[in-house]
Write a protein that holds these residues in place. Structure first.
Motif, PDB file in Angstrom:
ATOM      1  N   ILE A  76       0.819  -4.808  -6.048  1.00 45.97           N
ATOM      2  CA  ILE A  76       0.971  -4.552  -7.404  1.00 45.97           C
ATOM      3  C   ILE A  76       1.855  -5.428  -8.250  1.00 45.97           C
ATOM      4  CG2 ILE A  76       2.142  -2.470  -8.640  1.00 45.97           C
ATOM      5  CD1 ILE A  76       1.507  -0.775  -6.170  1.00 45.97           C
ATOM      6  N   TYR A  77       2.808  -5.934  -8.113  1.00 45.66           N
ATOM      7  CA  TYR A  77       3.500  -6.902  -8.717  1.00 45.66           C
ATOM      8  C   TYR A  77       2.954  -8.117  -9.028  1.00 45.66           C
ATOM      9  CZ  TYR A  77       7.590  -3.481  -8.509  1.00 45.66           C
ATOM     10  OH  TYR A  77       8.543  -2.508  -8.863  1.00 45.66           O
ATOM     11  N   THR A  83      -0.356  -8.951  -8.799  1.00 49.94           N
ATOM     12  CA  THR A  83      -1.504  -8.842  -9.754  1.00 49.94           C
ATOM     13  C   THR A  83      -1.036  -8.577 -11.173  1.00 49.94           C
ATOM     14  OG1 THR A  83      -1.570  -6.380  -9.097  1.00 49.94           O
ATOM     15  CG2 THR A  83      -3.021  -7.993  -7.876  1.00 49.94           C
ATOM     16  N   ALA A  84      -0.065  -7.534 -11.246  1.00 49.50           N
ATOM     17  CA  ALA A  84       0.493  -7.441 -12.645  1.00 49.50           C
ATOM     18  C   ALA A  84       1.039  -8.400 -13.318  1.00 49.50           C
ATOM     19  CB  ALA A  84       1.709  -6.163 -12.453  1.00 49.50           C
ATOM     20  N   GLY A  85       1.783  -9.235 -12.410  1.00 51.12           N
ATOM     21  CA  GLY A  85       2.496 -10.451 -13.133  1.00 51.12           C
ATOM     22  C   GLY A  85       1.307 -11.717 -13.414  1.00 51.12           C
ATOM     23  N   TRP A  86       0.201 -11.639 -12.904  1.00 51.50           N
ATOM     24  CA  TRP A  86      -0.541 -12.713 -13.099  1.00 51.50           C
ATOM     25  C   TRP A  86      -1.615 -12.557 -14.096  1.00 51.50           C
ATOM     26  CZ3 TRP A  86       0.037 -17.549 -11.545  1.00 51.50           C
ATOM     27  CH2 TRP A  86       0.785 -17.856 -10.576  1.00 51.50           C
ATOM     28  N   TYR A  87      -1.791 -11.097 -14.188  1.00 53.42           N
ATOM     29  CA  TYR A  87      -2.803 -10.460 -15.479  1.00 53.42           C
ATOM     30  C   TYR A  87      -1.920 -10.610 -16.640  1.00 53.42           C
ATOM     31  CZ  TYR A  87      -6.721  -8.627 -13.063  1.00 53.42           C
ATOM     32  OH  TYR A  87      -7.897  -8.721 -12.414  1.00 53.42           O
ATOM     33  N   GLN A 127       8.015 -10.325 -11.724  1.00 53.39           N
ATOM     34  CA  GLN A 127       6.847  -9.977 -10.815  1.00 53.39           C
ATOM     35  C   GLN A 127       6.144 -10.775 -10.367  1.00 53.39           C
ATOM     36  OE1 GLN A 127       4.555  -7.624 -13.833  1.00 53.39           O
ATOM     37  NE2 GLN A 127       5.817  -6.091 -13.787  1.00 53.39           N
ATOM     38  N   VAL A 128       5.955 -12.118 -10.750  1.00 54.36           N
ATOM     39  CA  VAL A 128       5.171 -12.918  -9.935  1.00 54.36           C
ATOM     40  C   VAL A 128       6.074 -13.674  -9.204  1.00 54.36           C
ATOM     41  CG1 VAL A 128       4.285 -15.461 -10.379  1.00 54.36           C
ATOM     42  CG2 VAL A 128       3.863 -13.689 -12.090  1.00 54.36           C
ATOM     43  N   LEU A 166      16.145  -9.946  -7.162  1.00 52.97           N
ATOM     44  CA  LEU A 166      14.982  -9.513  -7.904  1.00 52.97           C
ATOM     45  C   LEU A 166      14.597  -8.026  -7.912  1.00 52.97           C
ATOM     46  CD1 LEU A 166      12.784 -12.628  -7.534  1.00 52.97           C
ATOM     47  CD2 LEU A 166      14.087 -12.130  -9.221  1.00 52.97           C
ATOM     48  N   LEU A 167      15.027  -7.503  -6.692  1.00 49.10           N
ATOM     49  CA  LEU A 167      14.819  -6.105  -6.277  1.00 49.10           C
ATOM     50  C   LEU A 167      15.531  -5.235  -7.233  1.00 49.10           C
ATOM     51  CD1 LEU A 167      13.448  -4.189  -4.475  1.00 49.10           C
ATOM     52  CD2 LEU A 167      15.258  -4.303  -2.912  1.00 49.10           C
ATOM     53  N   ALA A 168      16.948  -5.489  -7.348  1.00 54.28           N
ATOM     54  CA  ALA A 168      17.637  -4.898  -8.489  1.00 54.28           C
ATOM     55  C   ALA A 168      17.184  -5.033  -9.997  1.00 54.28           C
ATOM     56  CB  ALA A 168      18.999  -5.623  -8.199  1.00 54.28           C
TER      57      ALA A 168
END
Length: 403
Positions: free
Chosen positions: A253-254, A256-260, A310-311, A326-328
């Protein structure tokens, strides 16, 4: 070669010998079930417009769509108002019971049926959080999500303590009764042809029902422990495989969202965050949105930071410290989205998916804080009650195939 064989044997023993990530799985269970429960309660006054027989997306249109895509939904078995109200109530009940961890094998299946039935009834009223909840409700069925922080774990711990003291443990009556009732419902649905469309979900329900029966029979009538051990290994493999899929799904999810986002011109020039802040639909607090968008530097930093996090996140899983940072950041970002853009259930769903990566040490501390808070509440409201200590990872009670 010997070293490779040794590593392989250790990996196989770890995957088959225990259900990994018990605390992470419990948090995911509570997070998604709680999100669904809050959503259903919030939308209770609007349930007719969303999923009812007379909703704008009519019963006939829903039948035509599911006939093409074979999506499962029990709500198309009947267009009666009473049937819809029963289904909605059962969906609420399943969410509440799964949060509490009562009979998690059965309630996780009922939770999945409720999610799929309502969402597939009106597919055009959801958002990205509903898609995540849709997928995770299926994955949760394969997990042993009641090992800790559940009524199942408490019941198993009490039974184990009673056996250790030499006391007689009363036979389980609720489990067989629930199994018999669910089997009767499945049989009636199969004979009347009201299985909801498609074959995958009915097959999963029958497989779960048969698996629970085998587990109970192996524990009651088997003369040797081997059948129960074999079923325990199968349950561990299914749990660990589902846990891996949940983690992979969150990373996908993260990623694909980041690369888009990288391909979008507004994300490239650092202004993408500005525009949703000025949409009426996503502005529950216009003054707060104006305050945030008035600072161009802040908008640029949030835009680029969102893409970077995200990426980069899937590539930081093998570095614990960077991953936790990054999780936080991602959880904080979703909390801000919930408040500023008015998307609380989307944010809760994503935070629940992120929680599968939380470190076990933090979850231990979180459980300790919850236990102390419960102790203070009971101490103020009545006589002091003993607080059950949370089991460590190597002393968790075996709650069996049914939990």
């Amino acid at each position: 070669m010997n070293r490779l064989a040794l590593c392989l044997s250790r990996a196989i023993a770890q995957v088959t010998g225990a259900a990994l990530g018990p605390y992470q799985t419990a948090v995911v269970r509570i997070g998604f079930a709680g999100t669904w429960l809050l959503f259903l309660l919030r939308e209770y006054p609007h349930r007719q417009e969303l999923y009812g027989p007379d909703a704008p997306w009519s019963f006939g249109l829903a039948q035509q769509l599911t006939a093409d895509n074979h999506a499962f939904t029990a709500l198309l078995s009947s267009d009666g108002q009473a049937f819809f109200e029963i289904c909605y109530f059962l969906a609420v009940l399943a969410g509440a019971l799964l949060v509490l961890g009562w009979r998690t094998r059965a309630t996780s299946l009922l939770f999945m049926i409720g999610v799929l039935s309502l969402q597939n009834r009106s597919v055009f009223v959801g958002d990205g959080g509903d898609n995540v909840l849709h997928l995770m409700s299926i994955y949760l069925v394969f997990t042993r999500c009641g090992q800790v922080w559940s009524l199942d774990a408490r019941r198993a711990a009490r039974a184990s303590a009673a056996r250790a003291r030499g006391e007689r443990v009363a036979p389980d009556r609720a489990g067989p009764a629930l199994w018999a009732a669910s089997g009767l419902v499945l049989l009636v649905a199969a004979l009347t042809g009201r299985t909801g469309g498609g074959w995958l979900v009915p097959a999963l329900m029958w497989a779960t029902w048969a698996g629970v029966a085998l587990w109970w029979a192996a524990g009651r009538w088997a003369r040797t422990p081997e059948p129960r051990i074999l079923l325990d290994v199968i349950a561990n493999i299914l749990h660990n495989g589902a846990l891996f899929v949940i983690m992979a799904e969150a990373c996908l999810i993260y990623a694909t969202a980041g690369w888009y986002k990288i391909q979008g011109s507004r994300w490239q020039d650092g202004t993408a965050v500005y525009y949703p802040l000025h949409l009426d639909y996503f502005s529950p607090w216009p003054a707060l949105a104006d305050l945030m968008s008035a600072n161009g530097t802040l908008v640029m930093l949030v835009t680029y930071g969102t893409v970077i996090v995200q990426v980069a996140f899937p590539f930081t899983l093998f570095n614990r410290r960077v991953k936790n940072v990054l999780l936080a950041a991602m959880m904080t970002e979703h909390a801000v989205i919930a408040v500023v853009l008015g998307l609380p259930f989307f944010s809760l769903a994503m935070i629940a998916a992120d929680s599968v990566f939380l470190p076990t040490s933090f979850l231990h501390r979180l459980g300790g804080w919850a236990a102390r808070a419960r102790e203070r509440v009971f101490r103020r409201s009545g006589p002091e009650l003993p607080v059950q200590r949370l089991p460590e990872a190597d002393e968790q009670p075996r709650v069996g195939f049914g939990a």
